[in-house]
Scaffold this motif. Structure first.
Motif, short mmCIF file in Angstrom:
data_model
loop_
_atom_site.label_atom_id
_atom_site.label_comp_id
_atom_site.label_asym_id
_atom_site.label_seq_id
_atom_site.Cartn_x
_atom_site.Cartn_y
_atom_site.Cartn_z
N TYR A 144 0.99 -0.94 -0.39
CA TYR A 144 -0.35 0.76 -0.13
C TYR A 144 0.87 1.21 0.72
O TYR A 144 1.28 1.62 -0.44
CB TYR A 144 -1.18 0.46 1.14
CG TYR A 144 -1.96 1.73 1.32
CD1 TYR A 144 -2.73 2.14 0.28
CD2 TYR A 144 -1.11 2.25 2.76
CE1 TYR A 144 -3.33 3.04 0.59
CE2 TYR A 144 -1.90 3.13 2.52
CZ TYR A 144 -2.67 4.00 1.54
OH TYR A 144 -4.04 5.16 1.54
N ASP A 229 -3.45 0.56 6.48
CA ASP A 229 -4.15 -0.11 5.09
C ASP A 229 -4.93 -1.67 6.03
O ASP A 229 -5.02 -2.49 5.35
CB ASP A 229 -2.90 -0.38 4.30
CG ASP A 229 -2.03 -0.87 5.06
OD1 ASP A 229 -1.61 -0.82 5.76
OD2 ASP A 229 -0.89 -1.69 4.50
N LEU A 257 -5.15 0.79 -6.24
CA LEU A 257 -4.39 -0.40 -5.99
C LEU A 257 -4.78 -1.71 -6.22
O LEU A 257 -5.46 -1.58 -6.91
CB LEU A 257 -4.81 0.00 -4.36
CG LEU A 257 -4.67 1.73 -3.53
CD1 LEU A 257 -5.55 2.27 -2.69
CD2 LEU A 257 -3.49 1.45 -3.85
#
Length: 421
Positions: A144, A229, A257
């Protein structure tokens, strides 16, 4: 008379930022300068930094890349980016400006790196919801911090502040190159270095729009807990969970992502009242493992409840740590010395891992005492002949000084001393 600067940054803010950086300490950046080195010429260093930030001439140094083991893995690592002390102070100045603006807009179920909120709060809320919802979607975002799209992040920053120096320096930090462990300097095209002072705030802002607000719009009846995350979503049915999974993959794709295909999973929150049988019935969240566990119900009967406890990975890491202490070899120290040296570590584990199903932690902490018994046998000749004699000696020490080691209060106080060994 000093010429007016284009950016009005109070000197006091730079000083307050340094105090926070000093309290957090941390390793040196690419210049090799420690916090103590920076402080040795503090007035001059802070003035130079303020002057450069106020004039717009401040440019961050490359970020030093360090790879640390991920959990207890021997092969998987987590990349950290360590800014210089001066850059950490500058980032703290921006964080102090930005945080009060962003805090009021963040979601109530976002817990990571926020004042007044903790991982334990997130775990407690997840525990309550696992009792009410049958299914969990355990979400893992691949890489992330290294994947955050700069354009989208800067768009979010500009939405909440028009302060030119805040926008300017955030963009410069995002685009600062990385100095790898071999000394090479590598440009970056995405992400915010995990290890930067302002990175957690920026990472929260990105997922606030990529995930939190999207969930409010599209799946308002599905509660979640997010710590940076780390994401846990609670669903009523397998179908609902699979629909969310599919929609979330598409949503994250538009935000640049990627969900980790192996680590993202669907979990059935099995307990005594849930009769279904599904292959995945446990998940890890913030160092705790949630799974079916034996529990005492309100009527005193034993039952099965879906509960968190310190995860096997976390407990293994704790055991590896105190194994490295080699307590049994420190016969040049006395017990009080050992307690002073290692109680801060032990107390830290207790503070974090004893909140839920503390017996899992207690079993691991008892192993410290096995090393202390070995220490006693190495220290005192009279204890070497018989293991039972060393155990009797240890039981007497615990009775005499039950608070000497941080974990003894947890294990042996309240008339449990007889079970010391």
């Amino acid at each position: 008379m000093e010429k007016a600067k284009p950016f009005d940054i109070p000197k006091r803010e730079v000083w307050e930022a340094f105090k926070k950086v000093k309290a957090n300490q941390g390793a040196a950046g690419v210049d090799g300068q420690s916090v103590a080195d920076f402080e040795a010429n503090l007035s001059d260093n802070l003035y130079k930094l303020w002057n450069r930030m106020s004039s717009g001439s401040y440019l961050p140094s490359p970020v030093r890349r360090v790879n640390i083991p991920k959990g207890d893995s021997k092969t998987e690592t987590r990349p950290l980016g360590i800014p210089t002390v001066a850059d950490r102070v500058a980032q703290e100045v921006v964080k102090r400006y930005l945080e009060p603006i962003l805090e009021p807009i963040f979601h109530a179920d976002s817990y990571g790196y926020r004042p007044g909120r903790s991982a334990i709060d997130a775990i407690r809320k997840a525990r309550q919801r696992c009792w009410r919802y049958d299914w969990v979607l355990d979400v893992d975002v691949r890489g992330y911090f290294d994947s955050i799209d700069w354009e989208l992040l800067l768009k979010a920053v500009r939405k909440h502040t028009d302060c030119p120096w805040v926008q300017l320096y955030i963009e410069r930090w995002l685009k600062a190159p990385v100095q790898m462990e071999d000394g090479s300097v590598v440009p970056r095209t995405a992400g915010t270095p995990q290890g930067g002072v302002v990175s957690p705030c920026l990472a929260n802002l990105f997922l606030h729009y990529a995930f939190d607000m999207w969930m409010v719009r599209e799946f308002s009846d599905i509660p979640f807990e997010r710590y940076a995350d780390d994401l846990i979503c609670h669903c009523r049915s397998e179908e609902e969970a699979r629909a969310l999974w599919s929609a979330l993959e598409a949503r994250f794709g538009t935000c640049r992502l990627v969900l980790h295909p192996q680590k993202t999973k669907l979990v059935y929150c099995k307990d005594a009242n849930r009769r279904g049988d599904y292959p995945s019935q446990k998940f890890d969240f913030l160092g705790y493992e949630f799974r079916p566990r034996t529990a005492v119900w309100r009527d005193g009967q034993l039952g099965v409840s879906f509960q968190p406890a310190a995860s096997p990975k976390a407990l293994k890491a704790i055991r590896q740590t105190f194994r490295r202490w080699e307590l049994h070899r420190r016969s040049d120290k006395d017990l009080a010395d050992l307690a002073r040296m290692f109680n801060p570590y032990i107390q830290g584990w207790i503070n974090y891992y004893s909140h839920f199903y503390g017996s899992a932690l207690c079993r691991t902490l008892r192993r410290i005492d096995a090393y202390l018994i070995r220490w006693g046998r190495n220290k005192y000749k009279r204890l070497r002949a018989r293991t039972a004699g060393a155990r009797d000696w240890f039981a007497r020490v615990v009775r005499a000084k039950p608070l000497l080691f941080a974990h003894w209060r947890l294990l042996y106080v309240n008339d449990r001393t007889s079970g010391a060994v």
